[in-house]
Write a protein that holds these residues in place. Structure first.
Motif, PDB file in Angstrom:
ATOM      1  N   THR A 313       0.813  -1.224   0.000  1.00  0.00           N
ATOM      2  CA  THR A 313       0.000   0.000   0.000  1.00  0.00           C
ATOM      3  C   THR A 313       0.840   1.265   0.000  1.00  0.00           C
ATOM      4  OG1 THR A 313      -0.175  -0.133   2.415  1.00  0.00           O
ATOM      5  CG2 THR A 313      -1.952  -1.139   1.120  1.00  0.00           C
ATOM      6  N   GLY A 314       2.146   1.119  -0.217  1.00  0.00           N
ATOM      7  CA  GLY A 314       3.018   2.286  -0.240  1.00  0.00           C
ATOM      8  C   GLY A 314       3.908   2.323   0.983  1.00  0.00           C
ATOM      9  N   SER A 315       4.906   3.217   0.956  1.00  0.00           N
ATOM     10  CA  SER A 315       5.897   3.269   2.030  1.00  0.00           C
ATOM     11  C   SER A 315       6.175   4.698   2.457  1.00  0.00           C
ATOM     12  CB  SER A 315       7.219   2.642   1.561  1.00  0.00           C
ATOM     13  OG  SER A 315       7.066   1.297   1.210  1.00  0.00           O
ATOM     14  N   VAL A 316       6.457   4.825   3.746  1.00  0.00           N
ATOM     15  CA  VAL A 316       7.049   6.041   4.282  1.00  0.00           C
ATOM     16  C   VAL A 316       8.533   5.736   4.439  1.00  0.00           C
ATOM     17  CG1 VAL A 316       7.092   7.676   6.188  1.00  0.00           C
ATOM     18  CG2 VAL A 316       4.936   6.592   5.521  1.00  0.00           C
ATOM     19  N   THR A 317       9.374   6.606   3.946  1.00  0.00           N
ATOM     20  CA  THR A 317      10.801   6.279   3.891  1.00  0.00           C
ATOM     21  C   THR A 317      11.629   7.170   4.808  1.00  0.00           C
ATOM     22  OG1 THR A 317      11.136   7.763   2.005  1.00  0.00           O
ATOM     23  CG2 THR A 317      10.627   5.463   1.522  1.00  0.00           C
ATOM     24  N   ALA A 318      12.753   6.613   5.232  1.00  0.00           N
ATOM     25  CA  ALA A 318      13.744   7.349   6.012  1.00  0.00           C
ATOM     26  C   ALA A 318      15.068   7.295   5.276  1.00  0.00           C
ATOM     27  CB  ALA A 318      13.892   6.754   7.412  1.00  0.00           C
ATOM     28  N   THR A 319      15.909   8.307   5.495  1.00  0.00           N
ATOM     29  CA  THR A 319      17.160   8.441   4.748  1.00  0.00           C
ATOM     30  C   THR A 319      18.349   8.549   5.687  1.00  0.00           C
ATOM     31  OG1 THR A 319      16.053   9.583   2.928  1.00  0.00           O
ATOM     32  CG2 THR A 319      18.416   9.895   3.124  1.00  0.00           C
ATOM     33  N   LYS A 320      19.427   7.832   5.336  1.00  0.00           N
ATOM     34  CA  LYS A 320      20.722   7.985   5.994  1.00  0.00           C
ATOM     35  C   LYS A 320      21.759   8.184   4.907  1.00  0.00           C
ATOM     36  CE  LYS A 320      19.678   4.911   9.883  1.00  0.00           C
ATOM     37  NZ  LYS A 320      20.050   3.637  10.564  1.00  0.00           N
ATOM     38  N   LEU A 321      22.777   8.975   5.230  1.00  0.00           N
ATOM     39  CA  LEU A 321      23.884   9.186   4.309  1.00  0.00           C
ATOM     40  C   LEU A 321      25.019   8.250   4.695  1.00  0.00           C
ATOM     41  CD1 LEU A 321      25.070  10.962   1.992  1.00  0.00           C
ATOM     42  CD2 LEU A 321      25.974  12.453   3.783  1.00  0.00           C
ATOM     43  N   LYS A 322      25.472   7.414   3.753  1.00  0.00           N
ATOM     44  CA  LYS A 322      26.500   6.417   4.064  1.00  0.00           C
ATOM     45  C   LYS A 322      27.886   6.977   3.786  1.00  0.00           C
ATOM     46  CE  LYS A 322      23.221   2.773   3.457  1.00  0.00           C
ATOM     47  NZ  LYS A 322      22.128   3.774   3.425  1.00  0.00           N
ATOM     48  N   TYR A 329      19.982  11.738   9.653  1.00  0.00           N
ATOM     49  CA  TYR A 329      18.764  10.933   9.550  1.00  0.00           C
ATOM     50  C   TYR A 329      17.607  11.869   9.216  1.00  0.00           C
ATOM     51  CZ  TYR A 329      15.384   7.255  10.810  1.00  0.00           C
ATOM     52  OH  TYR A 329      14.384   6.308  10.787  1.00  0.00           O
ATOM     53  N   SER A 330      16.793  11.494   8.250  1.00  0.00           N
ATOM     54  CA  SER A 330      15.612  12.297   7.945  1.00  0.00           C
ATOM     55  C   SER A 330      14.478  11.393   7.521  1.00  0.00           C
ATOM     56  CB  SER A 330      15.906  13.326   6.848  1.00  0.00           C
ATOM     57  OG  SER A 330      15.942  12.710   5.575  1.00  0.00           O
ATOM     58  N   ALA A 331      13.265  11.829   7.808  1.00  0.00           N
ATOM     59  CA  ALA A 331      12.079  11.054   7.445  1.00  0.00           C
ATOM     60  C   ALA A 331      10.888  11.993   7.321  1.00  0.00           C
ATOM     61  CB  ALA A 331      11.786   9.988   8.505  1.00  0.00           C
ATOM     62  N   ILE A 363       3.803  13.536  14.643  1.00  0.00           N
ATOM     63  CA  ILE A 363       5.027  13.851  13.897  1.00  0.00           C
ATOM     64  C   ILE A 363       4.811  13.545  12.423  1.00  0.00           C
ATOM     65  CG2 ILE A 363       7.466  13.276  13.567  1.00  0.00           C
ATOM     66  CD1 ILE A 363       7.604  12.487  16.490  1.00  0.00           C
ATOM     67  N   ILE A 364       5.097  14.505  11.573  1.00  0.00           N
ATOM     68  CA  ILE A 364       5.014  14.254  10.131  1.00  0.00           C
ATOM     69  C   ILE A 364       6.378  14.358   9.459  1.00  0.00           C
ATOM     70  CG2 ILE A 364       2.602  14.985   9.990  1.00  0.00           C
ATOM     71  CD1 ILE A 364       3.644  17.608   8.719  1.00  0.00           C
ATOM     72  N   GLY A 365       7.360  14.875  10.201  1.00  0.00           N
ATOM     73  CA  GLY A 365       8.698  14.974   9.638  1.00  0.00           C
ATOM     74  C   GLY A 365       9.737  15.064  10.728  1.00  0.00           C
ATOM     75  N   ALA A 366      10.943  14.553  10.441  1.00  0.00           N
ATOM     76  CA  ALA A 366      12.038  14.598  11.401  1.00  0.00           C
ATOM     77  C   ALA A 366      13.348  14.768  10.661  1.00  0.00           C
ATOM     78  CB  ALA A 366      12.075  13.325  12.247  1.00  0.00           C
ATOM     79  N   VAL A 367      14.194  15.672  11.165  1.00  0.00           N
ATOM     80  CA  VAL A 367      15.540  15.858  10.633  1.00  0.00           C
ATOM     81  C   VAL A 367      16.495  15.847  11.817  1.00  0.00           C
ATOM     82  CG1 VAL A 367      17.096  17.323   9.308  1.00  0.00           C
ATOM     83  CG2 VAL A 367      14.671  17.308   8.766  1.00  0.00           C
ATOM     84  N   PHE A 379      10.781   7.790  13.767  1.00  0.00           N
ATOM     85  CA  PHE A 379      10.217   7.245  12.536  1.00  0.00           C
ATOM     86  C   PHE A 379       9.010   6.356  12.827  1.00  0.00           C
ATOM     87  CE2 PHE A 379       9.930   6.470   8.246  1.00  0.00           C
ATOM     88  CZ  PHE A 379      10.186   5.165   7.843  1.00  0.00           C
ATOM     89  N   ASP A 380       9.100   5.577  13.898  1.00  0.00           N
ATOM     90  CA  ASP A 380       7.971   4.714  14.265  1.00  0.00           C
ATOM     91  C   ASP A 380       6.768   5.549  14.692  1.00  0.00           C
ATOM     92  OD1 ASP A 380       7.085   1.876  14.755  1.00  0.00           O
ATOM     93  OD2 ASP A 380       6.726   2.732  16.748  1.00  0.00           O
ATOM     94  N   LEU A 381       6.998   6.612  15.473  1.00  0.00           N
ATOM     95  CA  LEU A 381       5.904   7.501  15.853  1.00  0.00           C
ATOM     96  C   LEU A 381       5.267   8.131  14.618  1.00  0.00           C
ATOM     97  CD1 LEU A 381       7.496   9.378  18.917  1.00  0.00           C
ATOM     98  CD2 LEU A 381       5.855   7.492  18.979  1.00  0.00           C
ATOM     99  N   LEU A 382       6.106   8.489  13.650  1.00  0.00           N
ATOM    100  CA  LEU A 382       5.606   9.093  12.405  1.00  0.00           C
ATOM    101  C   LEU A 382       4.726   8.113  11.645  1.00  0.00           C
ATOM    102  CD1 LEU A 382       7.768  11.171   9.935  1.00  0.00           C
ATOM    103  CD2 LEU A 382       6.303   9.360   9.100  1.00  0.00           C
ATOM    104  N   LYS A 383       5.229   6.881  11.463  1.00  0.00           N
ATOM    105  CA  LYS A 383       4.451   5.897  10.688  1.00  0.00           C
ATOM    106  C   LYS A 383       3.147   5.538  11.377  1.00  0.00           C
ATOM    107  CE  LYS A 383       7.636   2.728  10.213  1.00  0.00           C
ATOM    108  NZ  LYS A 383       8.243   1.433   9.767  1.00  0.00           N
ATOM    109  N   LYS A 384       3.168   5.467  12.702  1.00  0.00           N
ATOM    110  CA  LYS A 384       1.960   5.074  13.454  1.00  0.00           C
ATOM    111  C   LYS A 384       1.001   6.243  13.675  1.00  0.00           C
ATOM    112  CE  LYS A 384       3.410   0.860  14.119  1.00  0.00           C
ATOM    113  NZ  LYS A 384       4.074   0.535  15.389  1.00  0.00           N
TER     114      LYS A 384
END
Length: 817
Positions: A313-322, A329-331, A363-367, A379-384
């Protein structure tokens, strides 16, 4: 019952994960054929950046080696790009003429890098950054030095820039937007990231619009010109400005496409027998370029291939720079808006910036920049869509501070729901890790990595995984109970080894600073251990610190109880000659050496050498062709042999010749503790191979490799590793075993103790049963030997550390002057 035929077009990370799920559910449901455009097996594209920077090799990032495909009965066609799909006949045909029929087809053609239509885009030296071939081309270009210009300040562009800088190139990043990674970061975090890259010596130009790539007159890149007329010299230009779904194959087959291949929630295309997976997919108007959504798609397809009814049904994504040393971290959505509020925390001295964007108390966004441990929790709080109104005042401080006071970190982890994502690289949730720990009886981090892949990629979630293990296992797993290396640190040997690699620490001062040593300079226990770990992990970069070695290793001779030294020349495989014996006799006479003894390792030991005479003794021995026997070393000492088939009527193989080959191949290699080898020409075992660290018994059918013997304070016979058929295989298997021990052994831990800790089954699995791992170990050993096989005697004769051998009276006289 005849198996159905499953054909997969593409062999990236997503189809690999799909097959893992499929085989877990029903290994016998399908006969699987894969067509891969690349000439290799499946590998972890997330780890391309460490390969580019030199932290990892291709072998380190292989997900499924050739043996995995063979074990699962998969036909893998490498270098076989599919050119046609016949939906009526249900076949696919590759450009090299291979045709395969299917019952079900999965298209996983991935994406292609977007090429900016600049004048000069086709010049030699214009590169993209998407797969291993791109990395190889960049590494080849980097060997020539010069400046790399990277167009694009997003995830891939910055990882490419950091990697090329690590490879020694000058680097400039050009970014069209005002701040870096504007899709994943707000301007404040983007600014901090830009400052970090500048501090690493990488030039960053924002609001930079490229106009033309300049030809040097021979069809190669010379420079890049911007719209404002600025011209930047360039040896290579790397375009990293985005990707496009590779949907042409599906489009030519008549499947419905838009930007990508259109799929429903069941991941089927407009043809019910054809699924699409990964970056080539367009689902509900979105195309995904991060790995977590692709893994979610993979699980859905695996279930639906077995007549399930799973939906994506789609995804909410989070990003890390390697990029090593950059915590980011951002989401979610962090754009400004009248219906939104924000919570911001800044710590300028620590370089920390945190921002949460809230809407209707969720929460709808985090940096997060500089301190990212709470990223998975946010991220879990955002998705839930969790209501955070009750924790509003302490929310920005993270999970440990909810309730008004810091909690035990393990309590915070225990509070996470089962579907909370722990490992973003591999899409692994808490529940899967806990289930694996309980069902498979896992008790260490390596076991969890092997069975779940959690923390097995970039490693940034390792701390969370360890806390989760502590919560699940209780007293059976207590990292705090790990014996520290010494009183200077609370960390054990295994943690220090892991952190040296993951944090890319390449000097003793950097280890002590980053790992928060409690003393300024370490002690006699930790410094030699750190020196060994750094030599082992960074053989081509770390400069051996002789002041961090014990006296015997420092002066390359064994100190005796009267303060004199013994000198042991290396005699390959225990063999010598009249010329060598005369040279030893001459040295004994010249320097009035009081004792000469034959050792148990089939060498000659000269005892009673004065310290100030050592360089001159070594010089005379060197002229006769001797190198150091390293009888003092935490490394390879001897390879003891019998006379074998050359002279003995019972000998089955040339044990002497093999011993000499092994010793000449392996000498100079440092190991966690001393390493002694032996080769016996027959089972009568005259060279005592069955009580050595590694032993070879020659038998009629080949060579039986033994290991983990001991004949000192502890007495025990060896364990059989396996049987091989040739001398070349002996060298490969023994070197691979040694490298495995080098990489996993704790300092001063003999090989038999290491084997007991790791487990003989695991060692046999990696060395005897897994050809890919064995060869990777072997190649790393060969690489390290390029830097290890330097005779320390000749270095000292030439003057290296000459002060070490000056008598005290001379030192006092020099000080008086």
């Amino acid at each position: 019952m005849t198996k159905k035929k499953l054909v997969i077009v593409g062999n990236g990370m997503a189809p690999g994960r799909m097959l893992e799920h499929l085989f877990d559910k029903d290994k016998d449901a399908y006969d699987v054929t894969i067509f891969n455009a690349e000439p290799r097996v499946n590998y972890n594209r997330l780890m391309l950046s460490p390969v580019l920077s030199g932290e990892k090799t291709y072998e380190d990032i292989i997900t499924h080696g050739d043996t995995w495909y063979a074990e699962n009965g998969i036909r893998l066609h490498k270098s076989s790009r599919i050119s046609e799909i016949d939906r009526t006949g249900k076949t696919v045909t590759s450009e090299n003429g291979v045709t395969a029929s299917y019952d079900k087809l999965v298209i996983a053609t991935g994406s292609s890098p977007f090429i900016i239509p600049l004048p000069g885009k086709d010049l030699e030296g214009v590169l993209t950054y998407r797969d291993l071939d791109d990395v190889d081309r960049m590494l080849a270009a980097a060997r020539g030095g010069g400046r790399a210009v990277v167009i694009g300040g997003g995830l891939l562009g910055l990882e490419a820039a950091a990697g090329l800088k690590q490879q020694g190139m000058d680097v400039t990043v050009l970014h069209l937007m005002p701040t870096l990674m504007e899709r994943q970061l707000d301007p404040a975090a983007g600014f901090l990231l830009e400052e970090e890259f500048k501090s690493r010596g990488i030039d960053v130009l924002t609001r930079a619009n490229s106009h033309e790539i300049v030809d040097d007159g021979t069809g190669k890149v010379k420079a890049i010109r911007l719209d404002d007329g600025t011209e930047i010299e360039a040896s290579i230009v790397v375009m990293a400005v985005g990707i496009r779904p590779s949907a042409d194959l599906a489009r030519s087959a008549g499947l419905e496409t838009n930007r990508g291949i259109l799929v429903g929630d069941d991941m089927r295309t407009s043809d019910k027998d054809i699924f699409a997976l990964g970056e080539c997919v367009e689902h509900r108007g979105l195309c995904y370029g991060l790995v977590a959504p692709l893994y979610e798609m993979a699980e859905v397809i695996a279930d639906n291939l077995l007549e399930g009814a799973s939906e994506y049904t789609g995804s909410v994504t989070a990003t890390k720079l390697k990029v090593t040393g950059v915590d980011l971290y951002s989401a979610g959505d962090f754009a400004e808006g009248e219906d939104r509020e924000e919570i911001v925390l800044r710590d300028a001295a620590a370089g920390v910036y945190k921002r949460l964007v809230l809407k209707d108390n969720t929460i709808i966004g985090a940096v997060l920049y500089g301190e990212t441990a709470d990223g998975p929790w946010f991220f879990d709080l955002l998705k839930k869509e969790t209501d955070v109104s009750e924790m509003r005042e302490t929310l920005i401080f993270g999970q440990a501070y909810q309730g008004g006071a810091p909690l035990d970190p393990t309590v915070a982890v225990a509070a996470l729901p089962d579907d909370a994502e722990i490992c973003g690289c591999n899409g692994i949730c808490k529940g899967k890790i806990v289930t694996a720990i309980k069902d498979k009886g896992l008790s260490d981090l390596d076991g969890v990595r092997a069975h779940t892949k959690a923390s097995a990629s970039c490693g940034t979630c390792t701390g969370l995984v360890e806390q989760l293990m502590q919560v699940t296992l209780g007293d059976a797993y207590n990292p705090a109970a790990v014996t520290p290396m010494c009183g200077c640190t609370h960390l054990g040997h295994d943690d220090v080894r892991r952190l040296i690699v993951s944090k890319e620490l390449k000097s003793i001062p950097s280890v002590m600073q980053e790992l928060e040593w409690t003393t300024s300079g370490g002690c006699a226990k930790c410094r030699p251990a750190l020196n060994y770990y750094l030599v082992s992990d960074w053989p081509d970069e770390y400069a051996d610190d002789y002041q961090s070695r014990f006296i015997n290793e420092r002066v390359h001779a064994n100190i005796q109880k009267d303060g004199t030294y013994s000198v042991v020349p290396r005699m390959w495989g225990g063999m010598t000659s009249s010329d060598e014996l005369r040279a030893i006799a001459d040295v004994v006479d010249k320097f009035d050496i009081p004792a000469v003894k034959c050792t148990g390792g089939q060498r000659i030991d000269m005892l009673g050498v004065k310290k100030e005479d050592l360089p001159a003794v070594w010089e005379d021995l060197g002229k006769a062709g001797f190198v150091s026997g390293q009888a003092y070393a935490k490394g390879l000492r001897t390879v003891k042999t019998c006379v074998g088939s050359d002279w003995c009527r019972f000998g089955t193989q040339d044990s002497t010749g093999l011993g000499i080959k092994l010793e000449k191949f392996m000498w100079g290699s440092w190991t966690p503790a001393k390493l002694k080898l032996a080769v016996s020409g027959c089972p009568r075992n005259c060279s005592e191979a069955t009580c050595k660290d590694i032993g070879i018994i020659c038998v009629e059918s080949g060579y039986e490799i033994h290991y983990a013997g001991a004949a000192g304070l502890e007495i025990q016979g060896t364990v059989v590793l396996g049987l091989v058929s040739s001398e070349e295989e002996v060298i490969e298997y023994v070197s691979a075993l040694t490298q495995m021990y080098r990489e996993q052994g704790r300092y001063l831990e003999r090989i038999y103790k290491w084997a007991k800790r790791i487990g003989h089954d695991e060692i046999r699995s990696q060395i005897m049963d897994d050809a890919d791992k064995r060869k990777a170990y072997f190649e790393r050993f060969v690489f390290s030997q390029k830097f290890a096989q330097v005779d320390p005697w000749s270095e000292r004769v030439s003057g290296k550390d000459k002060h070490e051998f000056n008598p005290m009276a001379v030192l006092q006289a020099e000080a008086a002057e």
